[in-house]
Design a protein around this motif. Structure first.
Motif, mmCIF file in Angstrom:
data_model
loop_
_atom_site.group_PDB
_atom_site.id
_atom_site.type_symbol
_atom_site.label_atom_id
_atom_site.label_comp_id
_atom_site.label_asym_id
_atom_site.label_seq_id
_atom_site.Cartn_x
_atom_site.Cartn_y
_atom_site.Cartn_z
ATOM 1 N N LYS A 127 0.828 -1.143 -0.084
ATOM 2 C CA LYS A 127 0.154 -0.184 -0.020
ATOM 3 C C LYS A 127 0.907 1.366 -0.045
ATOM 4 C CE LYS A 127 -3.937 0.123 2.238
ATOM 5 N NZ LYS A 127 -4.789 -0.020 3.184
ATOM 6 N N LEU A 128 2.136 1.031 0.071
ATOM 7 C CA LEU A 128 2.899 2.327 -0.087
ATOM 8 C C LEU A 128 2.851 3.081 -1.411
ATOM 9 C CD1 LEU A 128 6.561 1.650 1.626
ATOM 10 C CD2 LEU A 128 4.680 3.057 2.606
ATOM 11 N N ARG A 129 2.894 4.311 -1.295
ATOM 12 C CA ARG A 129 2.664 5.065 -2.593
ATOM 13 C C ARG A 129 4.041 5.282 -3.059
ATOM 14 N NH1 ARG A 129 -1.399 10.146 -1.552
ATOM 15 N NH2 ARG A 129 -3.340 8.941 -1.943
ATOM 16 N N ARG A 130 5.149 5.376 -2.555
ATOM 17 C CA ARG A 130 6.291 5.709 -2.984
ATOM 18 C C ARG A 130 7.416 4.771 -2.345
ATOM 19 N NH1 ARG A 130 7.997 9.598 -0.711
ATOM 20 N NH2 ARG A 130 9.479 10.760 -2.004
ATOM 21 N N ILE A 131 8.413 4.276 -3.232
ATOM 22 C CA ILE A 131 9.498 3.444 -2.800
ATOM 23 C C ILE A 131 10.324 4.196 -1.813
ATOM 24 C CG2 ILE A 131 11.049 3.738 -4.587
ATOM 25 C CD1 ILE A 131 10.262 0.416 -2.979
ATOM 26 N N GLU A 132 10.242 5.416 -1.937
ATOM 27 C CA GLU A 132 11.340 6.089 -0.984
ATOM 28 C C GLU A 132 10.825 6.098 0.401
ATOM 29 O OE1 GLU A 132 11.950 7.421 -4.998
ATOM 30 O OE2 GLU A 132 9.889 7.292 -3.882
ATOM 31 N N PRO A 363 3.262 -10.889 -8.859
ATOM 32 C CA PRO A 363 3.748 -9.743 -9.809
ATOM 33 C C PRO A 363 4.139 -8.553 -9.368
ATOM 34 C CG PRO A 363 1.310 -9.944 -9.706
ATOM 35 C CD PRO A 363 1.773 -10.948 -9.076
ATOM 36 N N ALA A 364 5.211 -8.100 -10.032
ATOM 37 C CA ALA A 364 5.873 -6.764 -9.454
ATOM 38 C C ALA A 364 5.536 -5.501 -10.364
ATOM 39 C CB ALA A 364 7.217 -6.865 -9.288
ATOM 40 N N GLY A 365 5.234 -4.389 -9.878
ATOM 41 C CA GLY A 365 4.827 -3.324 -10.778
ATOM 42 C C GLY A 365 6.032 -2.802 -11.648
ATOM 43 N N ARG A 366 7.214 -3.151 -11.292
ATOM 44 C CA ARG A 366 8.354 -2.599 -12.075
ATOM 45 C C ARG A 366 9.310 -3.907 -12.311
ATOM 46 N NH1 ARG A 366 9.809 3.629 -10.905
ATOM 47 N NH2 ARG A 366 11.818 2.957 -11.711
ATOM 48 N N PRO A 367 10.254 -3.643 -13.349
ATOM 49 C CA PRO A 367 11.054 -4.784 -13.366
ATOM 50 C C PRO A 367 12.045 -4.972 -12.211
ATOM 51 C CG PRO A 367 10.924 -3.328 -15.444
ATOM 52 C CD PRO A 367 10.247 -2.751 -14.584
ATOM 53 N N GLU A 368 12.459 -3.834 -11.770
ATOM 54 C CA GLU A 368 13.311 -3.841 -10.494
ATOM 55 C C GLU A 368 12.841 -4.572 -9.222
ATOM 56 O OE1 GLU A 368 12.077 -1.220 -12.139
ATOM 57 O OE2 GLU A 368 13.792 0.567 -12.328
ATOM 58 N N GLY A 369 11.522 -4.814 -9.301
ATOM 59 C CA GLY A 369 10.836 -5.509 -8.335
ATOM 60 C C GLY A 369 11.441 -7.185 -8.257
ATOM 61 N N ALA A 376 16.118 -11.466 -2.433
ATOM 62 C CA ALA A 376 15.155 -12.248 -1.272
ATOM 63 C C ALA A 376 15.308 -13.781 -1.108
ATOM 64 C CB ALA A 376 13.635 -11.572 -1.179
ATOM 65 N N ILE A 377 15.211 -14.385 -2.097
ATOM 66 C CA ILE A 377 15.239 -15.727 -2.407
ATOM 67 C C ILE A 377 16.565 -16.185 -1.890
ATOM 68 C CG2 ILE A 377 15.560 -17.515 -4.109
ATOM 69 C CD1 ILE A 377 13.199 -16.146 -5.795
ATOM 70 N N ASP A 407 7.200 -5.006 -4.615
ATOM 71 C CA ASP A 407 6.415 -5.464 -5.693
ATOM 72 C C ASP A 407 5.273 -4.640 -5.894
ATOM 73 O OD1 ASP A 407 7.207 -8.062 -5.902
ATOM 74 O OD2 ASP A 407 5.910 -9.075 -4.414
ATOM 75 N N GLY A 408 4.902 -3.480 -5.027
ATOM 76 C CA GLY A 408 3.738 -2.675 -5.296
ATOM 77 C C GLY A 408 4.311 -1.236 -5.847
ATOM 78 N N TRP A 409 5.712 -1.329 -6.072
ATOM 79 C CA TRP A 409 6.349 0.000 -6.666
ATOM 80 C C TRP A 409 6.002 -0.055 -8.246
ATOM 81 C CZ3 TRP A 409 12.509 0.148 -7.588
ATOM 82 C CH2 TRP A 409 12.465 1.477 -7.960
ATOM 83 N N ARG A 410 5.393 1.119 -8.563
ATOM 84 C CA ARG A 410 4.937 1.140 -10.003
ATOM 85 C C ARG A 410 5.454 2.612 -10.382
ATOM 86 N NH1 ARG A 410 1.123 -2.424 -10.714
ATOM 87 N NH2 ARG A 410 0.252 -3.178 -9.061
#
Length: 420
Positions: A127-132, A363-369, A376-377, A407-410
């Motif tokens: 639910k975070l809006r910003r990865i920062e 699914p991740a919102g961006r390829p960096e996910g 993490a694995i 995962d939520g970073w878009r």
């Protein structure tokens, strides 16, 4: 107040739109403050309970359970909204746990907690809006851990006068009074290197534990800081986070944490090249390797090194029978020195496969996910060899919150925020 007047009294669409954005922004900042407070509370509550046990009143295991329940319940309240997917996943896994726990002789709430922590904090992180914002809580946590750890290391007598770690673990039932390896020690039993430190031996034999109170989680936390710094390539003050990670590992003399950091750097050049299904197989490959090693080795005793921990984990894994493998054994066996064995006995093979598949293929919102997922694995797979300390909310809350944030970073603007 979220707005100076009701939304239906605005004269233009622009005014109404601005008022809605302002209201949602205030709600989001309030929500972020609350979830940050929970994560910091998860990180430090054992430290404050130890302080209370030393100076104010006696602590029992019930206090620890109560605080964890409050933290998890509060996180769920902030993480869940009217979206069907999180509610469905939570309901399915709670139903699954009720089913396997019904086959045991005793109700084991720890197994339920071990599932609730990753689910609650992962959904909160999404639910975070910003990865920062995730960067901010990582840095805040790092400053707290390093600050307390430095004070402990430099002023050990003063630290233990106010925070008697050994007595706290005895009070909560984790240790027995005769478990102390050094008579009169106020530290956790693994906080002293009798053979000398691995890093900079001239610093003495003591391993700082900071707010974690024991050095194993201290080392795991240092490895996580390295993971996040590697993942967040464009983060402000990225190099500083690497420095903080090194300081945590150094203070805790965490050789295994250092091994994990080395593994991160080794896999980074290849994380895009390896198919996701191979990453999914990683922990099961390690389980197979442990089983093969356990049956083939002629080693008879445990030694305090990586090979010794690998041997111990393999022996505990081989103790699993069919009922333990599926999490329905009525017997309670000590398996905590092998994260894989303990996980299978607590959650069962079906639950492990389902949870792991959900995480790896989420699914991740961006390829960096995907980069975070691979790191993490590696982190989880290696940590589970030596212990099940990864489940401790002291670290798991921050880790799974950041996993959800990754995962939520878009790229696109954040959707309309719902506080719950």
């Amino acid at each position: 107040m979220l707005s100076s007047k009701p939304l239906n009294r605005f004269q233009t669409r622009e005014e109404l739109s601005t008022a809605i954005r302002d209201r949602e922004s205030r709600r989001y900042h309030l929500w972020r403050t609350a979830i940050f407070a929970i994560i910091i509370g998860s990180l430090t509550f054992n430290f404050f309970l130890a302080f209370a046990n030393t100076n104010l009143f006696g602590i029992t295991d019930s206090y620890v359970i109560l605080v964890e329940l409050i933290l998890i319940a509060s996180t769920l309240a902030l993480a869940l909204d009217r979206k069907a997917a999180p509610l469905t996943i939570l309901a399915v896994f709670l139903g699954y746990m009720v089913f396997i726990l019904a086959m045991r002789s005793e109700l084991d709430l720890k197994a339920v907690r071990d599932i609730l922590i990753p689910l609650a904090f992962y959904f909160a992180g999404k639910k975070l809006r910003r990865i920062e914002d995730a960067d901010q809580i990582v840095f805040i946590s790092a400053y707290i851990v390093v600050g307390v750890g430095l004070f402990e290391f430099l002023f050990l007598d003063t630290f233990t006068r106010f925070v008697n770690i050994f007595d706290y673990y005895v009070a909560r039932g984790t240790l027995n009074p005769d478990d102390a390896l050094i008579e009169g020690s106020n530290l956790f039993i693994s906080a002293t290197r009798f053979e000398g430190r691995n890093f900079f031996p001239f610093l003495g034999n003591t391993r700082a534990s900071s707010v974690f109170l024991e050095p194993v989680t201290m080392g795991n936390f240092g490895a996580f800081l390295c993971l996040w710094a590697l993942f967040r390539h464009g983060m402000k003050n990225r190099f500083l986070l690497f420095v903080l990670a090194f300081m945590v590992i150094l203070l805790g003399d965490a050789r295994f944490g250092m091994y994990v950091c080395v593994a991160f750097f080794l896999v980074m050049p290849f994380y895009r090249l390896v198919p996701r299904i191979i990453w999914w197989f990683t922990p099961f490959t390690l389980i197979l390797a442990l089983a093969i090693y356990g049956t083939a080795t002629d080693q008879l005793t445990w030694e305090d090194n990586f090979a010794g921990r690998f041997y111990l984990s393999s022996q505990l894994l081989l103790e699993l029978d069919t009922e333990m493998l599926f999490g329905i054994s009525p017997e309670q066996v000590f398996l905590e020195d092998s994260g894989y064995a303990a996980t299978l006995a607590q959650i069962g093979l079906v639950g492990v496969l389902a949870l792991w598949t959900l995480f790896v293929f989420a699914p991740a919102g961006r390829p960096e996910g995907h980069k975070f997922k691979v790191l993490a694995i590696v982190f989880i797979s290696l940590m589970m060899i030596v212990s099940n300390s990864f489940y401790s909310i002291k670290l798991a809350a921050l880790f799974w919150f950041c996993a959800g944030a990754a995962d939520g970073w878009r790229h696109d603007p954040a959707p309309r925020f719902r506080a719950g």
